[in-house]
Design an enzyme around this catalytic site. Structure first.
Site, PDB file in Angstrom:
ATOM      1  N   ASP A  41       0.858  -1.198   0.000  1.00  0.00           N
ATOM      2  CA  ASP A  41       0.000   0.000   0.000  1.00  0.00           C
ATOM      3  C   ASP A  41       0.887   1.239   0.000  1.00  0.00           C
ATOM      4  OD1 ASP A  41      -1.041  -2.225   1.930  1.00  0.00           O
ATOM      5  OD2 ASP A  41      -2.829  -1.252   1.152  1.00  0.00           O
ATOM      6  N   ASP A 181     -10.958  -4.035  -1.577  1.00  0.00           N
ATOM      7  CA  ASP A 181      -9.930  -3.722  -0.587  1.00  0.00           C
ATOM      8  C   ASP A 181     -10.515  -2.812   0.490  1.00  0.00           C
ATOM      9  OD1 ASP A 181      -6.641  -2.075  -0.848  1.00  0.00           O
ATOM     10  OD2 ASP A 181      -7.807  -2.739   0.866  1.00  0.00           O
TER      11      ASP A 181
HETATM   12  C1  DX5 Z   1      -6.609   1.485   2.630  1.00  0.00           C
HETATM   13  C2  DX5 Z   1      -5.742   0.261   2.652  1.00  0.00           C
HETATM   14  C3  DX5 Z   1      -6.436  -0.848   3.436  1.00  0.00           C
HETATM   15  C4  DX5 Z   1      -5.636  -2.106   3.538  1.00  0.00           C
HETATM   16  C5  DX5 Z   1      -6.507  -3.249   4.049  1.00  0.00           C
HETATM   17  O1  DX5 Z   1      -5.914   2.523   2.023  1.00  0.00           O
HETATM   18  O2  DX5 Z   1      -5.479  -0.152   1.311  1.00  0.00           O
HETATM   19  O3  DX5 Z   1      -7.674  -1.098   2.803  1.00  0.00           O
HETATM   20  O4  DX5 Z   1      -5.097  -2.400   2.333  1.00  0.00           O
HETATM   21  O5  DX5 Z   1      -6.905  -2.864   5.295  1.00  0.00           O
HETATM   22  P1  DX5 Z   1      -7.881  -3.735   6.217  1.00  0.00           P
HETATM   23  O6  DX5 Z   1      -7.985  -5.135   5.628  1.00  0.00           O
HETATM   24  O7  DX5 Z   1      -7.204  -3.720   7.555  1.00  0.00           O
HETATM   25  O8  DX5 Z   1      -9.187  -3.030   6.200  1.00  0.00           O
END
Ligand code: DX5
Length: 231
Positions: A41, A181
């Site tokens: 990310d 996501d």
């Molecule tokens: C947001 C991030 C999150 C991450 C996943 O910018 O991209 O969405 O990847 O986070 P969780 O699975 O903890 O919601």
């Protein structure tokens, strides 16, 4: 192109919750847990209110594992950094539609540099923003949170958008994966998969699973596979 066969369900961790002091070990543990890819990310503190890492950090862990990497570029003006993330070992690059004034040119650049190309849409962005670049896409990411942080609540109202996006992608001449996501867990993965997502990103829930990473990956895959088949 409507698909008659069920596409592969892919379970992909976000490294956001990982221990960055041991990122190589964490990637090895994820590979051993059976993930299909690892998502990095990338955040610039401008497009999203958080700052993470650049190509050099990804390059430092690339030799640790053989599992593919994808870079989720939550950054303004991604064009000038795309080559660096590909050189660092990311075989799939995800840009945000909201950051690309010339999205067709940006996706063509990714393909020209030999990587797979994907575009992410924030919750407010309509699906028709990708309608004229399907020929360049290998995947679309429909965000189920507002980007910037892990551990946020899943936005269930995105499920009709996921369903409509799957219908749009099925008009293409080739298969295009649909990734979601944000807030993906045992409680939310079935709704997302039933709506049409075959690629699931999980960070917090996966890393915090009481039975460990392999059990978490297996549980998400089992739930998503059964739910996708119910579509
Ligand atoms: C947001 C991030 C999150 C991450 C996943 O910018 O991209 O969405 O990847 O986070 P969780 O699975 O903890 O919601």
């Amino acid at each position: 192109m409507p698909t008659t066969s069920t596409p592969a369900i892919k379970i992909i961790p976000s490294v956001l919750p990982a221990d960055f002091a041991r990122l190589g070990d964490e990637c090895r543990a994820l590979e051993q847990a059976g993930v299909d890819r690892i998502q990095f990310d990338v955040m610039d503190g401008r497009f999203v209110p958080n700052l993470t890492f650049g190509p050099d950090v990804i390059a430092s862990v690339r030799p640790a594992v053989s599992v593919p990497f994808e870079a989720h570029l939550m950054i303004e003006q991604p064009d000038h950094l795309i080559g660096g993330f590909i050189d660092a070992g990311c075989g799939l690059i995800i840009v945000h539609e909201e950051t690309c004034a010339h999205l067709h040119r940006t996706l063509a650049l990714i393909k020209d540099l030999g990587a797979s190309a994907a575009v992410a849409l924030n919750p407010h962005t309509p699906i028709d923003r990708v309608a004229h670049v399907l020929d360049l896409l290998d995947m679309v990411l429909v965000m189920t949170v507002n980007p910037g942080f892990g551990g946020q609540q899943y936005i269930a109202s995105m499920e009709p958008k996921v369903r409509a996006m799957r219908e749009l992608l099925d008009t293409a001449e080739h298969w295009i994966d649909l990734e979601v996501d944000g807030g993906i867990s045992d409680a939310t993965v079935e709704g997302a998969a039933r709506a049409g997502a075959n690629v699931l990103i999980s960070g917090s829930w996966l890393f915090r699973h009481a039975d460990g990473l392999a059990a978490a990956v297996s549980e998400l895959r089992t739930l998503a596979t059964a739910a996708y088949a119910q579509r």
